[in-house]
Design a protein around this motif. Structure first.
Motif, mmCIF file in Angstrom:
data_model
loop_
_atom_site.group_PDB
_atom_site.id
_atom_site.type_symbol
_atom_site.label_atom_id
_atom_site.label_comp_id
_atom_site.label_asym_id
_atom_site.label_seq_id
_atom_site.Cartn_x
_atom_site.Cartn_y
_atom_site.Cartn_z
ATOM 1 N N CYS A 1 0.809 -1.230 0.000
ATOM 2 C CA CYS A 1 0.000 0.000 0.000
ATOM 3 C C CYS A 1 0.838 1.274 0.000
ATOM 4 O O CYS A 1 0.288 2.365 -0.047
ATOM 5 C CB CYS A 1 -0.951 0.003 1.190
ATOM 6 S SG CYS A 1 -0.132 0.261 2.780
ATOM 7 N N CYS B 1 3.265 -2.939 8.788
ATOM 8 C CA CYS B 1 2.323 -2.036 8.133
ATOM 9 C C CYS B 1 0.965 -2.238 8.787
ATOM 10 O O CYS B 1 0.382 -3.327 8.689
ATOM 11 C CB CYS B 1 2.238 -2.314 6.638
ATOM 12 S SG CYS B 1 0.962 -1.322 5.814
ATOM 13 N N GLU B 2 0.472 -1.191 9.454
ATOM 14 C CA GLU B 2 -0.820 -1.287 10.135
ATOM 15 C C GLU B 2 -1.972 -1.420 9.145
ATOM 16 O O GLU B 2 -2.940 -2.118 9.408
ATOM 17 C CB GLU B 2 -1.043 -0.057 11.018
ATOM 18 C CG GLU B 2 -0.116 -0.005 12.208
ATOM 19 C CD GLU B 2 -0.254 1.274 13.016
ATOM 20 O OE1 GLU B 2 -0.641 2.314 12.435
ATOM 21 O OE2 GLU B 2 0.023 1.223 14.221
ATOM 22 N N ASN B 3 -1.864 -0.738 7.988
ATOM 23 C CA ASN B 3 -2.939 -0.790 6.991
ATOM 24 C C ASN B 3 -3.158 -2.205 6.467
ATOM 25 O O ASN B 3 -4.293 -2.653 6.328
ATOM 26 C CB ASN B 3 -2.635 0.139 5.806
ATOM 27 C CG ASN B 3 -2.572 1.588 6.209
ATOM 28 O OD1 ASN B 3 -3.079 1.982 7.251
ATOM 29 N ND2 ASN B 3 -1.938 2.397 5.380
ATOM 30 N N CYS B 4 -2.086 -2.884 6.142
ATOM 31 C CA CYS B 4 -2.171 -4.222 5.546
ATOM 32 C C CYS B 4 -2.059 -5.335 6.594
ATOM 33 O O CYS B 4 -2.208 -6.504 6.252
ATOM 34 C CB CYS B 4 -1.069 -4.407 4.510
ATOM 35 S SG CYS B 4 -1.169 -3.259 3.130
ATOM 36 N N ALA C 1 2.382 2.745 2.384
ATOM 37 C CA ALA C 1 2.363 3.498 3.639
ATOM 38 C C ALA C 1 3.676 3.252 4.389
ATOM 39 O O ALA C 1 4.329 2.228 4.187
ATOM 40 C CB ALA C 1 1.189 3.055 4.506
#
Length: 147
Positions: free
Chosen positions: A36, A66-69, A38
């Protein structure tokens, strides 16, 4: 009655958490998420590693995250050197054997395992296997022909 049986089956289902990428590239730190884009943060995770033959090793290691993924990224070379250092005295024959990073455990379970020496079967019950294991190919920066 059928509800109890279905509950027992769901209790035995393996718990899953996080996605994982074992970074084989020594020159790529993945400060940005390859999925992503980030920024990744540094977090410690108790990684559960199965080493052939039948050796369970839990390594509390700093990893990129990665917190998003929900993606944990760790360098292959770092894991291998830490495993070698851990087994150089206790079991040097195991160094260099095939291994698999299976998942993680909760921090409290990791601490309990280091203090009370939980049996491997007890630790296996507490593992969160990875939801998915990803692989990324690094393409060096530069100009390329369009094809």
């Amino acid at each position: 009655m059928p509800k109890k049986n279905s509950k027992k089956l769901s209790d035995k289902k393996q718990k899953e958490r996080h996605r994982f990428f074992l970074n084989p590239y020594s020159d790529s730190a993945f400060t940005k998420c390859p999925k992503c884009d980030a920024k990744t943060k540094i977090r410690k995770f108790p990684l559960v590693i199965h080493i052939q033959p039948q050796q369970l090793f839990i390594l509390n290691k700093q990893c990129r995250y990665c917190e998003n993924c929900d993606l944990i990224i760790t360098k292959k070379q770092e894991i291998e050197s830490l495993m070698a250092a851990g087994f150089i005295q206790s079991n040097p024959k195991i160094i260099g054997n095939d291994y698999l990073v299976m998942g993680t455990v909760d921090r409290k379970d990791w601490k309990e395992g280091t203090q009370n020496a939980l049996s491997p079967s007890e630790m296996l019950e507490r593992i969160y296997v990875f939801q998915d294991v990803w692989d990324f190919e690094v393409i060096p920066a530069g100009w390329y022909r369009s094809e």
